[in-house]
Design a protein around this motif. Structure first.
Motif: not given
Length: 108
Positions: A39-65
């Motif tokens: 989630d932290w990595l995804a948020r940093r990527a989204q902040e770089l790609e779309s500054p000012g946009a609200v980042p999406h949260e990483m979904p909890d798709d279970g432990p195996f994903t």
């Protein structure tokens, strides 16, 4: 960029470890720790790609994903860092590598 390669290598190693863990270890906290990092990595990527946009949260798709989620988020961040290529990107790579290392140690 060498830093982004170091990041993808570290993320790939940790993602592989998470993919190989038994359900018992994933459920005991390893999946949650991996998801938090993804989630932290995804948020940093989204902040770089779309500054000012609200980042999406990483979904909890279970432990195996979580291994796959971590790999995708890490590679997304590396691509975003390569596109930006600034001093701030180097700081983000350093922090990301530190977080990957801490998570790897915590998972064992």
């Amino acid at each position: 960029m060498a830093e982004s390669t170091a990041l993808t290598d570290a993320v790939d190693r940790l993602a592989g470890r998470l993919r190989s863990l038994p359900q018992r270890r994933l459920s005991a906290g390893a999946a949650a720790q991996g998801r938090e990092l993804a989630d932290w990595l995804a948020r940093r990527a989204q902040e770089l790609e779309s500054p000012g946009a609200v980042p999406h949260e990483m979904p909890d798709d279970g432990p195996f994903t979580v291994g796959d989620q971590l790999a995708v988020a890490g590679h997304d961040l590396a691509a975003a860092l390569d596109a930006v290529g600034s001093a701030a990107a180097a700081d983000t790579v350093g922090e990301a590598l530190d977080r990957v290392s801490r998570t790897a140690r915590a998972i064992g």
